[in-house]
Motif scaffolding. Structure first.
Motif, PDB file in Angstrom:
ATOM      1  N   ASP A   1      -6.630  28.406  35.910  1.00  0.00           N
ATOM      2  CA  ASP A   1      -7.376  27.739  35.403  1.00  0.00           C
ATOM      3  C   ASP A   1      -6.522  26.583  35.043  1.00  0.00           C
ATOM      4  O   ASP A   1      -7.113  25.106  35.007  1.00  0.00           O
ATOM      5  N   PHE A   2      -5.569  26.667  34.200  1.00  0.00           N
ATOM      6  CA  PHE A   2      -4.749  25.597  33.669  1.00  0.00           C
ATOM      7  C   PHE A   2      -4.002  24.796  34.761  1.00  0.00           C
ATOM      8  O   PHE A   2      -4.014  23.505  34.792  1.00  0.00           O
ATOM      9  N   LEU A   3      -3.596  25.488  35.897  1.00  0.00           N
ATOM     10  CA  LEU A   3      -3.025  24.570  36.990  1.00  0.00           C
ATOM     11  C   LEU A   3      -4.040  23.780  37.719  1.00  0.00           C
ATOM     12  O   LEU A   3      -4.039  22.852  38.212  1.00  0.00           O
ATOM     13  N   ALA A   4      -5.352  24.495  37.941  1.00  0.00           N
ATOM     14  CA  ALA A   4      -6.375  23.669  38.690  1.00  0.00           C
ATOM     15  C   ALA A   4      -6.693  22.646  37.623  1.00  0.00           C
ATOM     16  O   ALA A   4      -6.839  21.480  38.293  1.00  0.00           O
ATOM     17  N   LEU A   5      -6.810  22.537  36.402  1.00  0.00           N
ATOM     18  CA  LEU A   5      -7.026  21.426  35.607  1.00  0.00           C
ATOM     19  C   LEU A   5      -6.149  20.394  35.544  1.00  0.00           C
ATOM     20  O   LEU A   5      -6.390  19.164  35.578  1.00  0.00           O
ATOM     21  N   VAL A   6      -4.776  20.687  35.566  1.00  0.00           N
ATOM     22  CA  VAL A   6      -3.556  19.958  35.684  1.00  0.00           C
ATOM     23  C   VAL A   6      -3.712  19.020  36.833  1.00  0.00           C
ATOM     24  O   VAL A   6      -3.594  17.681  36.804  1.00  0.00           O
ATOM     25  N   ASP A   7      -4.074  19.770  38.192  1.00  0.00           N
ATOM     26  CA  ASP A   7      -4.155  19.117  39.380  1.00  0.00           C
ATOM     27  C   ASP A   7      -5.321  18.105  39.428  1.00  0.00           C
ATOM     28  O   ASP A   7      -5.196  16.978  40.017  1.00  0.00           O
ATOM     29  N   THR A   8      -6.425  18.615  38.672  1.00  0.00           N
ATOM     30  CA  THR A   8      -7.503  17.642  38.643  1.00  0.00           C
ATOM     31  C   THR A   8      -7.376  16.421  38.004  1.00  0.00           C
ATOM     32  O   THR A   8      -7.768  15.268  38.181  1.00  0.00           O
ATOM     33  N   ILE A   9      -6.841  16.513  36.857  1.00  0.00           N
ATOM     34  CA  ILE A   9      -6.247  15.389  35.989  1.00  0.00           C
ATOM     35  C   ILE A   9      -5.377  14.544  36.885  1.00  0.00           C
ATOM     36  O   ILE A   9      -5.764  13.274  37.009  1.00  0.00           O
ATOM     37  N   VAL A  10      -4.581  14.816  37.580  1.00  0.00           N
ATOM     38  CA  VAL A  10      -3.634  14.109  38.204  1.00  0.00           C
ATOM     39  C   VAL A  10      -4.430  13.419  39.427  1.00  0.00           C
ATOM     40  O   VAL A  10      -4.233  12.281  39.683  1.00  0.00           O
ATOM     41  N   ALA A  11      -5.166  14.301  40.076  1.00  0.00           N
ATOM     42  CA  ALA A  11      -5.984  13.615  41.120  1.00  0.00           C
ATOM     43  C   ALA A  11      -7.018  12.372  40.828  1.00  0.00           C
ATOM     44  O   ALA A  11      -7.138  11.382  41.478  1.00  0.00           O
ATOM     45  N   ALA A  12      -7.603  12.709  39.339  1.00  0.00           N
ATOM     46  CA  ALA A  12      -8.146  11.558  38.794  1.00  0.00           C
ATOM     47  C   ALA A  12      -7.585  10.425  38.615  1.00  0.00           C
ATOM     48  O   ALA A  12      -8.029   9.251  39.012  1.00  0.00           O
ATOM     49  N   HIS A  13      -6.151  10.644  38.159  1.00  0.00           N
ATOM     50  CA  HIS A  13      -5.532   9.620  38.113  1.00  0.00           C
ATOM     51  C   HIS A  13      -5.247   8.767  39.550  1.00  0.00           C
ATOM     52  O   HIS A  13      -5.151   7.370  39.439  1.00  0.00           O
ATOM     53  N   ARG A  14      -4.748   9.456  40.256  1.00  0.00           N
ATOM     54  CA  ARG A  14      -4.692   8.845  41.452  1.00  0.00           C
ATOM     55  C   ARG A  14      -5.807   8.099  42.317  1.00  0.00           C
ATOM     56  O   ARG A  14      -5.542   7.218  43.063  1.00  0.00           O
ATOM     57  N   THR A  15      -7.114   8.504  42.020  1.00  0.00           N
ATOM     58  CA  THR A  15      -8.204   8.192  42.695  1.00  0.00           C
ATOM     59  C   THR A  15      -8.725   7.039  41.690  1.00  0.00           C
ATOM     60  O   THR A  15      -9.902   6.609  41.888  1.00  0.00           O
ATOM     61  N   GLN A  16      -8.332   6.910  40.652  1.00  0.00           N
ATOM     62  CA  GLN A  16      -8.540   5.852  39.402  1.00  0.00           C
ATOM     63  C   GLN A  16     -10.139   6.409  38.961  1.00  0.00           C
ATOM     64  O   GLN A  16     -10.965   5.464  38.938  1.00  0.00           O
ATOM     65  N   LYS A  17     -10.321   7.703  38.723  1.00  0.00           N
ATOM     66  CA  LYS A  17     -11.429   8.038  37.957  1.00  0.00           C
ATOM     67  C   LYS A  17     -11.002   8.283  36.700  1.00  0.00           C
ATOM     68  O   LYS A  17      -9.931   8.458  36.218  1.00  0.00           O
ATOM     69  N   PRO A  18     -12.218   8.361  35.825  1.00  0.00           N
ATOM     70  CA  PRO A  18     -12.060   8.374  34.292  1.00  0.00           C
ATOM     71  C   PRO A  18     -11.361   9.810  33.819  1.00  0.00           C
ATOM     72  O   PRO A  18     -11.619  10.732  34.388  1.00  0.00           O
ATOM     73  N   VAL A  19     -10.560   9.738  32.912  1.00  0.00           N
ATOM     74  CA  VAL A  19     -10.216  10.704  32.425  1.00  0.00           C
ATOM     75  C   VAL A  19     -10.457  10.522  30.820  1.00  0.00           C
ATOM     76  O   VAL A  19      -9.620   9.602  30.188  1.00  0.00           O
ATOM     77  N   ILE A  20     -11.268  10.918  30.034  1.00  0.00           N
ATOM     78  CA  ILE A  20     -11.844  10.651  28.546  1.00  0.00           C
ATOM     79  C   ILE A  20     -11.217  11.958  28.058  1.00  0.00           C
ATOM     80  O   ILE A  20     -11.762  12.948  28.222  1.00  0.00           O
ATOM     81  N   VAL A  21     -10.510  11.518  26.910  1.00  0.00           N
ATOM     82  CA  VAL A  21     -10.073  12.441  25.789  1.00  0.00           C
ATOM     83  C   VAL A  21     -10.989  12.411  24.601  1.00  0.00           C
ATOM     84  O   VAL A  21     -10.848  11.260  23.673  1.00  0.00           O
ATOM     85  N   MET A  22     -11.856  13.414  24.110  1.00  0.00           N
ATOM     86  CA  MET A  22     -12.546  13.559  23.104  1.00  0.00           C
ATOM     87  C   MET A  22     -11.526  14.367  21.915  1.00  0.00           C
ATOM     88  O   MET A  22     -11.069  15.482  22.286  1.00  0.00           O
ATOM     89  N   MET A  23     -11.579  13.880  20.741  1.00  0.00           N
ATOM     90  CA  MET A  23     -10.481  14.509  19.962  1.00  0.00           C
ATOM     91  C   MET A  23     -10.850  14.554  18.412  1.00  0.00           C
ATOM     92  O   MET A  23     -11.390  13.465  17.957  1.00  0.00           O
ATOM     93  N   GLY A  24     -10.590  15.657  17.725  1.00  0.00           N
ATOM     94  CA  GLY A  24     -10.905  15.831  16.213  1.00  0.00           C
ATOM     95  C   GLY A  24      -9.632  15.603  15.534  1.00  0.00           C
ATOM     96  O   GLY A  24      -8.672  15.125  16.121  1.00  0.00           O
ATOM     97  N   GLY A  25      -9.549  15.417  14.360  1.00  0.00           N
ATOM     98  CA  GLY A  25      -8.489  14.824  13.495  1.00  0.00           C
ATOM     99  C   GLY A  25      -7.276  15.745  13.332  1.00  0.00           C
ATOM    100  O   GLY A  25      -6.400  15.104  13.009  1.00  0.00           O
ATOM    101  N   HIS A  26      -7.492  16.955  13.596  1.00  0.00           N
ATOM    102  CA  HIS A  26      -6.611  17.825  13.519  1.00  0.00           C
ATOM    103  C   HIS A  26      -5.623  17.662  14.505  1.00  0.00           C
ATOM    104  O   HIS A  26      -4.348  18.088  14.394  1.00  0.00           O
ATOM    105  N   VAL A  27      -5.813  17.018  15.651  1.00  0.00           N
ATOM    106  CA  VAL A  27      -5.040  16.612  16.651  1.00  0.00           C
ATOM    107  C   VAL A  27      -4.153  15.598  16.145  1.00  0.00           C
ATOM    108  O   VAL A  27      -2.728  16.000  16.509  1.00  0.00           O
ATOM    109  N   ILE A  28      -4.279  14.900  15.416  1.00  0.00           N
ATOM    110  CA  ILE A  28      -3.287  13.813  14.883  1.00  0.00           C
ATOM    111  C   ILE A  28      -2.566  14.495  14.014  1.00  0.00           C
ATOM    112  O   ILE A  28      -1.364  14.184  13.732  1.00  0.00           O
ATOM    113  N   LYS A  29      -3.195  15.350  13.199  1.00  0.00           N
ATOM    114  CA  LYS A  29      -2.502  15.943  11.959  1.00  0.00           C
ATOM    115  C   LYS A  29      -1.439  16.993  12.620  1.00  0.00           C
ATOM    116  O   LYS A  29      -0.463  17.423  11.983  1.00  0.00           O
TER     117      LYS A  29
END
Length: 318
Positions: free
Chosen positions: A55-83
């Motif tokens: 699953d992790f490898l598939a997600l990585v490949d999907t993110i890379v494919a989205a970048h290469r095809t200029q599709k959105p990659v949206i990150v939603m995040m809570g405050g703990h990520v910054i902390k």
């Protein structure tokens, strides 16, 4: 009959200099972006093809494919990520053009803003709550509420207004700020708040109408970004247990209601424990019409650097 209570007046609230606060998080402990020479590809190829590893490898490949095809990659995040000191890695993804938009809750915007101002954030809530000083920090409230008022007055979103103000005042640590990076790299950052959940709502300068207007503009902006997910877009939720999964579900509904086909895309929830709203409202329900949803359980300070470096390793030849 009891007399009906009146809303309390915040004008007499006492605020305190931000520099006097003792913080638990400093940029000196933040993650650093590894050298481009660091290649995780051999490590990734040696992972077992069992349970979550594929699953992790598939997600990585999907993110890379989205970048290469200029599709959105949206990150939603809570405050703990910054902390957890992960902003530099996410800024690197935005700079590279991999992440095309961020969605913050209110806490994310506050921690990011304070990092830009003083290089520190995250007060001791228990200690300051006892003295009535929790969250009562002059610069955080005054500056952020001023930016929010400007957003409402000019019709821009809260995230854009906060980022622009940090740059305008030449905040000393903007290199660590996602809000500022959003302006520098033209990556939209939307901020989605619930009134009363954030320390700047305790401040005498807080204007509920302006907060609502600016955050509502960002809700509409996020909805516009979601309309483009069809056919390979990605939505990642990093640690928001309630607010952003709910916001995402409503924004997705509007996009589909307006006639946009938003079905064949990928979602993933990263958190230390899987909770109801992220699993249902990010992973399962949005992808029932087509697409794929993933869950990954683990500490942000380990899982997110692994994901980021895996993506960069796949992009080394670009």
């Amino acid at each position: 009959m009891k007399k009906r209570p009146n809303p309390i007046n915040l004008s007499a609230v006492t605020t305190y200099p931000l520099q006097e606060r003792i913080n638990k998080v400093s940029i000196h402990d933040f993650a650093t972006v590894p050298s481009p020479a660091v290649d995780l590809s051999p490590f990734l190829e040696n992972l077992p093809r069992i349970l979550k590893a594929p699953d992790f490898l598939a997600l990585v490949d999907t993110i890379v494919a989205a970048h290469r095809t200029q599709k959105p990659v949206i990150v939603m995040m809570g405050g703990h990520v910054i902390k957890c000191g992960l902003s530099p890695l996410l800024i690197a993804l935005a700079k590279r053009g991999v992440v095309t938009g961020f969605a913050f809750n209110g806490a994310s915007s506050i921690h990011d803003f304070e990092i830009a101002l003083i290089g520190e954030t995250s007060e001791d809530v228990g200690a300051y709550l006892q003295t009535g000083t929790f969250g009562m920090w002059e610069e955080t409230g005054r500056l952020m509420n001023a930016a929010i008022q400007r957003a409402a007055d000019t019709g821009i979103g809260m995230g854009e207004a906060l980022g622009k103000l940090l740059i305008e005042i030449n905040a000393p640590y903007t290199d660590y700020s996602l809000l500022a990076a959003g302006i520098h790299y033209d990556v939209p950052i939307t901020v989605h708040v619930a009134i009363g959940t954030d320390i700047i709502h305790q401040h005498p300068t807080a204007n509920g109408a302006a907060i609502g207007e600016a955050s509502f503009t960002d809700f509409r902006l996020l909805t516009e970004m979601i309309t483009h997910l069809e056919g390979g877009g990605v939505v990642l939720n990093f640690g928001s247990a309630v607010i952003l999964p709910e916001v995402f579900l409503k924004a997705l509904t509007i996009a589909r209601n307006l006639g946009h086909t938003v079905s064949h895309f990928t979602t993933a929830n990263f958190d230390m424990q899987q909770q109801y709203r992220p699993v249902e409202n990010v992973v399962k329900r949005p992808t029932e019409m087509g697409g794929q949803g993933y869950t990954f359980t683990g500490h942000h300070e380990l899982m997110i650097p692994l994901l980021v470096q895996a993506v960069f390793s796949r992009l080394r030849d670009e």
